[in-house]
Design a protein around this motif. Structure first.
Motif, short mmCIF file in Angstrom:
data_model
loop_
_atom_site.label_atom_id
_atom_site.label_comp_id
_atom_site.label_asym_id
_atom_site.label_seq_id
_atom_site.Cartn_x
_atom_site.Cartn_y
_atom_site.Cartn_z
N PRO A 1 -42.55 31.45 -24.96
CA PRO A 1 -41.48 30.45 -24.92
C PRO A 1 -41.95 29.03 -25.19
O PRO A 1 -41.11 28.12 -25.30
N SER A 2 -43.26 28.82 -25.28
CA SER A 2 -43.80 27.50 -25.60
C SER A 2 -44.99 27.68 -26.54
O SER A 2 -45.55 28.77 -26.63
N PRO A 3 -45.39 26.61 -27.25
CA PRO A 3 -46.59 26.72 -28.11
C PRO A 3 -47.83 27.13 -27.32
O PRO A 3 -48.70 27.82 -27.86
N TYR A 4 -47.92 26.70 -26.06
CA TYR A 4 -49.06 27.08 -25.24
C TYR A 4 -49.10 28.59 -25.04
O TYR A 4 -50.16 29.22 -25.15
N HIS A 5 -47.96 29.17 -24.73
CA HIS A 5 -47.91 30.62 -24.54
C HIS A 5 -48.15 31.36 -25.85
O HIS A 5 -48.80 32.42 -25.86
#
Length: 433
Positions: A20-24
């Motif tokens: 759900p995020s660029p980090y994930h």
């Protein structure tokens, strides 16, 4: 050279749902590569690279790089697959608490060129990165994902705005603050984050949240839809679809050809960061691969990039928004993207090369896209990467609808075709121009 490839659609949907995020996204790509035997590297350390070695690393926890060290790098060049991990979304402001009229809300800011209307009346959760201190006073950070719906942005009833269906505009500052709960006087967003970090990462002993980078996302899971399950409906197809297909290709690639997958963050906001395509990520890698400048220049000129980013399919309800001869269809093949002003990096040479690859038996369908002469096109990491590195590039992507919405639509068949094309590109021994 014939390559028959398919990709795991369920794996694709699972990857997007878990990212759900660029980090994930970067962390899930890292786990994918690690499970295939790729070795994790750290840019802060000295590397000892070996021929035939397979490696990966991240920058700023949100950009991802994987590469294979092949034979005769300078003479054969490298095959570069480029994509990006970020998508337009709603981010939480640094001091977001808005408590009035009996409700707790969070102030948002818009990241990238998001379509705003689809965000209303969705079941929203939060994910991203939280930074703080632990029991020993050391700086620590962690990724969090609430997973469940904790917020929504309710529409105003039509009875209170009779013109809602006529030329509706959205004021993001006033109308898109996210409803979190009924008002609680003791509500602190940082306390909420601290509690979530302790649940997800008890081993870190977080005691205080100092800052965060968090995005709202729609919790509706990705799915195949349509009368014959021919469509992929999901958030973040732009551009996690490309990240997955490229990662799926490189993890199954041989070790003879030097191959690089680079998934940059911040494409949607211009790439002007250390982790973006206007940063040093690619050139730093090239310097590690070939330290000697003259050989590195030779490597660059023998290399080519596929900048893989989705294209606008011709919408049957808005077909006049397309040039009559350049309206790509979903599930009719990957789309080569052209722009006379080079907002796309495609040249006649690089386009011809991709068509030559696709014409190999069995032939793969391709389409072309150029905007109407009275409209501007978007942009990609292709021209930025080409101008920063000197590597030839072509912009290509799968056709989709509802780009930059919180729910987009692409084609199942196109995913398989693109994967096959990427395999042919990686396997090509020499760029013939």
């Amino acid at each position: 050279m014939t390559v028959n490839s398919t990709t795991d659609i369920d794996g694709l949907l699972g990857f997007i749902n878990a990212s759900p995020s660029p980090y994930h996204a970067a962390e899930n790509l890292a786990q994918m590569m690690e499970s295939e035997g790729f070795l994790r590297l750290d840019e802060k350390q000295t590397w000892q690279l070996k021929k035939g070695g397979r490696y990966f690393y991240t920058r700023s926890d949100a950009s991802f790089v994987a590469f294979i060290v092949g034979q005769d790098m300078a003479e054969r060049g490298l095959r570069l697959l480029g994509a990006h991990t970020d998508s337009p979304c709603l981010k939480v402001k640094p001091s977001p608490e808005l408590n009035n009229k009996g409700y707790s809300r969070l102030g948002i800011e818009v990241y990238g060129g998001a379509l705003l209307n689809p965000w209303f009346d969705r079941d929203l959760s939060l994910a991203g990165k939280v930074s703080g201190v632990d029991e020993d006073g050391k700086l620590v950070s962690a990724l969090i994902n609430f997973e469940k719906a904790i917020a929504t942005i309710p529409s105003l009833a039509i009875h209170l705005n009779r013109e809602a269906n006529k030329n509706k505009s959205v004021n993001a500052q006033k109308e898109m603050n996210a409803l979190l709960s009924g008002l609680r006087e003791d509500f602190s967003f940082r306390d909420l984050l601290l509690a979530e970090v302790k649940v997800e990462h008890p081993e870190l002993n977080f005691v205080e949240v100092l800052d965060f980078n968090l995005s709202f996302y729609d919790v509706q899971a990705p799915a195949t839809i349509g009368l014959h399950d021919e469509f992929i409906a999901s958030a973040r197809l732009d551009n996690l679809l490309s990240c997955w297909l490229a990662a799926d290709a490189i993890r199954h690639a041989g070790v003879e050809q030097t191959t690089v997958l680079m998934c940059n963050d911040h494409e949607e906001i211009g790439s002007r960061t250390e982790a973006g395509a206007q940063g040093t990520l690619l050139n730093d890698l090239l310097a590690r691969l070939v330290p000697e400048a003259a050989q590195r220049q030779q490597l660059v000129r023998n290399s080519m990039m596929l900048s893989i980013d989705n294209s606008h399919g011709v919408h049957p309800n808005y077909s006049d928004k397309h040039d009559d001869n350049h309206g790509p269809l979903i599930n009719a093949g990957p789309v080569i993207k052209f722009d006379a002003d080079q907002s796309y990096a495609t040249s006649s040479d690089t386009a011809a090369f991709v068509r030559w690859l696709a014409a190999k038996e069995p032939a793969l369908a391709l389409q072309s896209f150029v905007t109407r002469a009275d409209m501007r096109c978007g942009s990609t990491i292709g021209p930025l990467t080409a101008s920063n590195s000197g590597i030839k590039a072509v912009d290509i992507g799968n056709a989709q609808f509802a780009m930059h919405s919180c729910r987009e639509l692409a084609g199942v068949d196109d995913a398989h075709t693109m994967r096959a094309l990427l395999d042919r590109f990686i396997a090509c021994e020499k760029i013939p121009f």
